[in-house]
Every structure is written in structure tokens, then in C-alpha cells.
Design an enzyme around this catalytic site. Structure first.
Site, PDB file in Angstrom:
ATOM      1  N   GLU A  62       0.800  -1.216   0.000  1.00  0.00           N
ATOM      2  CA  GLU A  62       0.000   0.000   0.000  1.00  0.00           C
ATOM      3  C   GLU A  62       0.836   1.271   0.000  1.00  0.00           C
ATOM      4  O   GLU A  62       0.538   2.226  -0.727  1.00  0.00           O
ATOM      5  CB  GLU A  62      -0.992   0.000   1.174  1.00  0.00           C
ATOM      6  CG  GLU A  62      -0.399   0.121   2.574  1.00  0.00           C
ATOM      7  CD  GLU A  62      -0.015  -1.205   3.185  1.00  0.00           C
ATOM      8  OE1 GLU A  62      -0.392  -1.441   4.338  1.00  0.00           O
ATOM      9  OE2 GLU A  62       0.683  -2.002   2.523  1.00  0.00           O
TER      10      GLU A  62
ATOM     11  N   HIS B  59      -5.318 -11.085   3.129  1.00  0.00           N
ATOM     12  CA  HIS B  59      -6.236 -11.079   4.270  1.00  0.00           C
ATOM     13  C   HIS B  59      -7.437 -12.006   4.087  1.00  0.00           C
ATOM     14  O   HIS B  59      -7.743 -12.833   4.946  1.00  0.00           O
ATOM     15  CB  HIS B  59      -6.732  -9.648   4.536  1.00  0.00           C
ATOM     16  CG  HIS B  59      -5.690  -8.749   5.098  1.00  0.00           C
ATOM     17  ND1 HIS B  59      -4.873  -7.969   4.303  1.00  0.00           N
ATOM     18  CD2 HIS B  59      -5.312  -8.506   6.375  1.00  0.00           C
ATOM     19  CE1 HIS B  59      -4.041  -7.282   5.066  1.00  0.00           C
ATOM     20  NE2 HIS B  59      -4.286  -7.590   6.321  1.00  0.00           N
TER      21      HIS B  59
END
Length: 282
Positions: free
Chosen positions: A138, A158
């Protein structure tokens, strides 16, 4: 009564480069030349291995770099052939529902401040040089310019592990490659290679590993050749969409990830262990 104001240049002292470079040397090798600061992530001189302390150090370093007026362009990169490594199953010795409120709040802060401080505390151009595979893409994606090698492996693990992709990876994917594509990569956890990242608009250039950092420095030096005001104001324009995205969505994403974790569904560690080769572990 008229207040006697201090001159503008009489501001509080900032932390010198030598001091914060030493303070965070466990996590970064810092180099600065002619206003360009290179932050190279590492663990014991090799590729960065994920830890909660390292995760916390990231956003603290962004603040130190942003506070230092002698920094004019930032380059963020990794060490060796990996951007980021680590065994996620080793980070969860205590199930998240059993964490104290204080620990949960600290985790929330680290998740949010990682991007928030990168974008709100640093007012100078940023370049990411992604030197290999690894998660936590990110902050590389949110830099003004992102370079990578062919075997870079952007992915969000995730959901595959039973968690919620809320710590910023999914948000940066939504804002770069589009909602539909981001949803696919969120659900499937499929890796995004350097070549695919280039095609999707996630990165700007793909380079051989031995050319990656020289190219980052070449771009940084080109930026430094322009007026200081132009550099900073251009960076402000470049980061405005990201700042808007953070204000609108980052807290929502992070809260949902933590909410899912408090339900006892933080992740399937056995599944993560089967993915260890993608984290640079066996």
C-alpha cells in the site's frame, strides 16, 4: 497588549538526520545526498521481516522524514530480492479477541498512520522502488512514482486467511486499478506481477533489479533540478486524490478489519502457513 512573536525562522528544533537514522537503524538504512533521502528497509542486513515493532516504525519514520526541512525527495526501497518477508503465523501468538483494548487501539493506529503519515506528514515528492515480492504494497503504491522489478508480487492475503482486507492494501488497489479489478484481487489473493502491475496502472516502470535504484535516483535528481516551490506544489497535487481517499475510506476499512478480528475470525493460520513461500519463508 501586543504579543512579542518570535521570528518565523525561530521555530522549534527538528530531529537531525543523524539522530533519527540511528534511532531506526534496526528497520531502515538511511542515506541522504543533496536533499534526496533513501530509506532502505531491512532486517539484520537482509530483506525486511515483518514484525509489530517494524510495522510501528514505518509511520514514525515518515513523520521524522517529513519534519526535517533538509529532506527534499524521498526514495523508499527494500533490501536484496524481497520487498517484504515474514511468517504471519508467528505474529498471532495470542488470538486477537484476547488482546487488550490498549493493544487493539495500537494496532488500529499503526494500520491508519502507515498511510496517513506518508501522505499528510511528508510534503515532498516520494518514489517507491519495489525490489521484489512481498505484501504491504500500500505505501509503495501511494508514493508519487512507483518503480518495480519484474518479479514483484503485489498481493493482499487477508481474505484468503479468513480476515478482512482493511489495512490499506485494498483501498490503494481500488484507487489505482479500479473497483472491479480490486474486488477480484481482494477475494482471490492472486499475485499481481510486475508486468501485470504495469498493465493495470499500479506502477510506472519495470526495471532489471540492478537498474532499479539507479533509476529511482535518476528521477529524484531530475526532480531536484526543478525549483523547490514547484516540487512541493506538484507533490500536493499528486497526493490530493490519495488524501481524499484516506479521509473518506481508510478509517472505515481499518475498523472493519478489526471488527472481523474481534469476532474470532482474524485468520486461518494453517492456510497462511501454506502460503509461506509468498512471504519469503519456507
Amino acid at each position: 497588549m501586543t504579543e512579542n512573536l518570535s521570528p518565523f525562522d525561530g521555530r522549534a528544533a527538528y530531529t537531525p538526520f543523524e539522530e533519527y537514522a540511528e534511532r531506526y537503524r534496526e528497520f531502515f538504512v538511511m542515506t541522504r545526498r543533496n536533499g534526496i533521502i533513501e530509506l532502505r528497509m531491512h532486517t539484520d542486513g537482509g530483506p525486511f521481516r515483518h514484525s509489530w515493532r517494524g510495522h510501528n516504525a514505518w509511520h514514525r519514520v515518515w513523520t521524522e522524514v517529513g519534519n526535517d526541512p533538509e529532506n527534499e525527495v524521498v526514495i523508499i526501497t527494500g533490501t536484496g530480492d524481497w520487498w517484504h518477508t515474514g511468517d504471519p503465523s508467528q505474529l498471532w501468538h495470542t488470538p486477537f479477541p484476547d488482546w487488550t483494548i490498549d493493544s487493539q487501539l495500537k494496532m488500529y493506529d499503526d494500520m491508519v498512520l502507515l498511510l496517513q503519515n506518508l501522505l499528510f506528514a511528508i510534503d515532498i515528492p516520494t518514489i517507491a522502488a519495489v525490489n521484489g515480492p512481498g505484501t504491504h504494497c500500500e505505501f509503495a503504491t501511494a508514493c508519487d512514482i512507483t518503480l518495480c522489478v519484474e518479479d514483484a508480487d503485489f498481493f493482499d492475503p487477508h481474505f484468503l486467511a479468513g480476515g478482512v482486507p482493511g489495512d490499506g492494501m485494498a483501498l490503494t488497489l481500488q484507487r489505482t486499478i479500479g473497483v472491479k479489478r480490486a474486488s477480484y484481487y481482494m477475494y482471490t489473493g492472486e499475485p499481481i506481477s510486475g508486468r501485470t502491475a504495469m498493465e493495470l496502472g499500479l506502477v510506472n516502470e519495470i526495471l532489471p533489479r540492478d537498474r532499479l535504484l539507479p533509476r529511482a535516483w535518476q528521477i529524484a535528481e531530475m526532480i531536484m533540478a526543478r525549483p523547490r516551490g514547484s516540487r512541493r506544489l506538484t507533490h500536493a497535487i499528486a497526493t490530493r486524490p490519495w488524501k481524499r481517499a484516506l479521509v473518506e475510506d481508510l478509517g472505515f476499512h481499518a475498523a472493519h478489519q478489526l471488527w472481523g478480528m474481534t469476532m474470532g475470525e482474524a485468520g486461518d493460520l494453517d492456510k497462511l502457513r501454506t502460503m509461506n513461500s509468498r512471504f519469503g519463508t519456507s
